[in-house]
Design an enzyme around this catalytic site. Sequence first.
Site, PDB file in Angstrom:
ATOM      1  N   ARG A   1     -15.747  -2.139 -39.471  1.00 32.61           N
ATOM      2  CA  ARG A   1     -16.973  -2.066 -38.648  1.00 32.61           C
ATOM      3  C   ARG A   1     -16.674  -2.460 -37.206  1.00 32.61           C
ATOM      4  O   ARG A   1     -15.681  -3.132 -36.913  1.00 32.61           O
ATOM      5  CB  ARG A   1     -18.079  -2.969 -39.204  1.00 32.61           C
ATOM      6  CG  ARG A   1     -17.773  -4.476 -39.166  1.00 32.61           C
ATOM      7  CD  ARG A   1     -18.335  -5.206 -37.984  1.00 32.61           C
ATOM      8  NE  ARG A   1     -17.827  -6.563 -37.880  1.00 32.61           N
ATOM      9  CZ  ARG A   1     -16.783  -6.910 -37.148  1.00 32.61           C
ATOM     10  NH1 ARG A   1     -16.105  -6.014 -36.459  1.00 32.61           N
ATOM     11  NH2 ARG A   1     -16.364  -8.168 -37.099  1.00 32.61           N
TER      12      ARG A   1
ATOM     13  N   ASP B   1     -24.693 -14.173 -36.663  1.00 29.03           N
ATOM     14  CA  ASP B   1     -25.129 -13.801 -38.025  1.00 29.03           C
ATOM     15  C   ASP B   1     -25.262 -15.049 -38.889  1.00 29.03           C
ATOM     16  O   ASP B   1     -26.051 -15.069 -39.834  1.00 29.03           O
ATOM     17  CB  ASP B   1     -24.211 -12.747 -38.671  1.00 29.03           C
ATOM     18  CG  ASP B   1     -22.760 -13.151 -38.811  1.00 29.03           C
ATOM     19  OD1 ASP B   1     -22.320 -14.130 -38.159  1.00 29.03           O
ATOM     20  OD2 ASP B   1     -22.031 -12.482 -39.582  1.00 29.03           O
TER      21      ASP B   1
ATOM     22  N   GLY C   1      -6.268  -7.267 -38.359  1.00 29.72           N
ATOM     23  CA  GLY C   1      -6.223  -8.299 -37.331  1.00 29.72           C
ATOM     24  C   GLY C   1      -6.791  -7.865 -36.007  1.00 29.72           C
ATOM     25  O   GLY C   1      -6.509  -8.471 -34.970  1.00 29.72           O
TER      26      GLY C   1
ATOM     27  N   GLY D   1     -10.124  -7.450 -35.390  1.00 25.57           N
ATOM     28  CA  GLY D   1     -11.545  -7.781 -35.259  1.00 25.57           C
ATOM     29  C   GLY D   1     -12.442  -6.667 -35.773  1.00 25.57           C
ATOM     30  O   GLY D   1     -13.603  -6.575 -35.392  1.00 25.57           O
TER      31      GLY D   1
ATOM     32  N   SER E   1     -11.092  -5.575 -41.472  1.00 22.95           N
ATOM     33  CA  SER E   1     -10.300  -4.991 -42.552  1.00 22.95           C
ATOM     34  C   SER E   1     -10.470  -5.798 -43.839  1.00 22.95           C
ATOM     35  O   SER E   1     -10.419  -5.241 -44.934  1.00 22.95           O
ATOM     36  CB  SER E   1      -8.824  -4.907 -42.158  1.00 22.95           C
ATOM     37  OG  SER E   1      -8.317  -6.190 -41.848  1.00 22.95           O
TER      38      SER E   1
ATOM     39  N   ASP F   1     -20.160  -8.452 -41.547  1.00 22.77           N
ATOM     40  CA  ASP F   1     -19.081  -7.507 -41.836  1.00 22.77           C
ATOM     41  C   ASP F   1     -19.281  -6.813 -43.181  1.00 22.77           C
ATOM     42  O   ASP F   1     -19.150  -5.594 -43.304  1.00 22.77           O
ATOM     43  CB  ASP F   1     -17.728  -8.238 -41.838  1.00 22.77           C
ATOM     44  CG  ASP F   1     -17.481  -8.982 -40.536  1.00 22.77           C
ATOM     45  OD1 ASP F   1     -18.236  -8.756 -39.567  1.00 22.77           O
ATOM     46  OD2 ASP F   1     -16.553  -9.804 -40.494  1.00 22.77           O
TER      47      ASP F   1
HETATM   48  C1  GLA Z   1     -16.483 -12.390 -37.998  1.00 22.21           C
HETATM   49  C2  GLA Z   1     -17.349 -12.842 -39.160  1.00 22.21           C
HETATM   50  C3  GLA Z   1     -18.775 -12.336 -39.003  1.00 22.21           C
HETATM   51  C4  GLA Z   1     -19.336 -12.672 -37.640  1.00 22.21           C
HETATM   52  C5  GLA Z   1     -18.358 -12.280 -36.539  1.00 22.21           C
HETATM   53  C6  GLA Z   1     -18.804 -12.733 -35.186  1.00 22.21           C
HETATM   54  O1  GLA Z   1     -16.325 -11.010 -38.001  1.00 22.21           O
HETATM   55  O2  GLA Z   1     -16.816 -12.356 -40.375  1.00 22.21           O
HETATM   56  O3  GLA Z   1     -19.573 -12.862 -40.041  1.00 22.21           O
HETATM   57  O4  GLA Z   1     -19.665 -14.023 -37.567  1.00 22.21           O
HETATM   58  O5  GLA Z   1     -17.066 -12.810 -36.773  1.00 22.21           O
HETATM   59  O6  GLA Z   1     -19.979 -12.109 -34.818  1.00 22.21           O
END
Ligand code: GLA
Length: 481
Positions: A124, A133, A218, A220, A223, A268
Site C-alpha cells: 500500500r 492510525d 523495506g 515503507g 510488504s 496497512d
Molecule cells: C506503519 C504502520 C502503520 C502506520 C504507519 C504510519 O506502516 O504499520 O500502522 O502507523 O506506519 O502511518
Amino acid sequence: MVRRDGAAFFTASKLGALGVLAFPSSLKQSIVIFRTGSGRGLSENTPPSHQTRTGFRFAKAVDFRTFRGAVLPGGGTPLPAPKPTLMSSLDPATSLPDLVADAAAGLKNVFGVEATVTAAAPGRVNLIGEHIDYCDGFVLPFAIDRYIVMAATLNGTGEARIATALGGEPAVLPLNIPQPVTTPKWANYLRGVIQGFQDRGHHLPGFDAYIISSVPGGAGLSSSAALECCIATLLEGLVDTVLDTKEKALLCQKAEHDYALVPCGIMDQFASAFGKTNRLVLIDCQTGEPELVPFENPDLTVLIANTMVHHELSDGGYAARRKNTEDGLAATGKKSWRDATMADVETVWEQTGDPVNRRSRHVVGEIARTKTAAEALAKNDYEALGPLMAASHDSLRDDFEVSCKELDLMVEIARAIGRNGGVIGARMTGGGFGGSTVTLCESGKAEAIAATLSQQYEAATGIKPQIFASRPSQGAHLVQH
Ligand code: GLA
C-alpha cells in the site's frame, strides 16, 4: 532494508534495469544489485557511496539464476528473459498474471507439484494521514499494483513447507501446535497468521507453498502486511472458509504485534485487505470502518519514489513514537485524540514538554489535514491536496521526527519542480525512518517528473532510487485456477 526484521521479496524489473534483492533475516542488512539475466551480482560496480549512505552491505558477486528477474531456489531452468523495453525512469511492475505464473513454476520447481490454491495480496501507499492510525485518526491509503503471491497445494503432512523466490531452504512450520516466534524471522509473519487461524478453531492441513513478490521490501510500502494478508487469504482457500474482511485484517495486525513485535496500527492490513481498483481506502481508525473513495481520474498519477534507504520499524523508533502519543493524550485528559484540539495541546505544552508536545501537535494537525483532504477528494478538488501533503511532510519531519534527509531531499526535488512542472503534492509515506515518498502529479508530466526525481536524487546521494507509478488496485484475493 528488510522491514520489521523480516520478509522482503523482490521481483526484478525488466532487462537492463537494476533490481534490488532484499534478503531475510539470515542475510539481514545485505543487499544485492543485479542485472536481470546476467546471473552475477554487480557489487563490484557499486559506488562506495551506496554502501556508506544506506548502511547496506553489498554482497560480492552472487551466484543465482534469474527467473523472470527473481531467484530460483536450488536452481531450475530460467525462463527466457523479457524483451528490453525503452529506457524510462519508471520501474515497471511485473504483472499479477506473470507473478502468478512464476509462483506456480516456482512451486513446481521446488516441490514438484502443481498449484491448486493461489493467493495474492498488495502493498500500500498512503496519500495522507501518517502515524495517526493508532491515534483514532483518519488515514487515506490505497492498495498498489505490487503484490505478494503464494502458490500452494496440500501435501498430506502436518507441516507447511514454504519456499521463496529468494532461494534458500524452505521454512518448515509444524501446524496445529502453538506457533513459536523463531527463525527464520521472515516466517514469523506466517506463524502469526497461522496462529490466528488456530485460535479460531481451524485445523490446518499440511501444504507446500512458494512465495514471490513485486512489493519492494523495506520501502515503507507494507510488504509485511502484504505477506500477512497473502497467507491469511491462502489459508482461507486451503481450509475453505472466508473470514470477514475486517476480521482478517485484524488477525493479520495481531500477527504483526505478536510475531514481529511491532505495535502497528490498522492502516496497512486494512489497505491490503480492503483495497479495490480505482478506490482509496479512507479508514476511520476510531470506528475501524473503511470507506472506499473513488480515485479514477486518468489525469492524475501517483508516483512512488523509494529512496532505497533502510526502513526498519522494529528497532524501537515506531514504538517510541506510539508511546509519545499515548503520553500526550493522557496529558490532555481526553479519552481519544479525536476529542482533542490544538488548544488542548497548547494548554499542556509546558507540562508535556519536548518532544511529547510536538508529537501531540502532529497528531491533532494530521487528523485535521486528513479530514480536509477527504472532503476535498469528495468534491474532486485535487489541488487542495498539495498544501495538505506539504504540511503533513513538514510536520512528520519537524514534529514527529520520522523523516530522514533522503526523504526530505526527494520531497524537496518534487517541490522544486512545482505546480507548473505538474507536481500537485509530495510527502514521505508510511512509517518513515527511510522508505518512500508519494508524489501526486499530472499524468502527462509524470514521466518527466520521475526522470527529474531520479536524476537529481542520484546526483546528490549516489543512490539510484526506484520510482514507479501506481493506481489503486484490488486487495487480497484468491486467484482462480
Ligand atoms: C506503519 C504502520 C502503520 C502506520 C504507519 C504510519 O506502516 O504499520 O500502522 O502507523 O506506519 O502511518
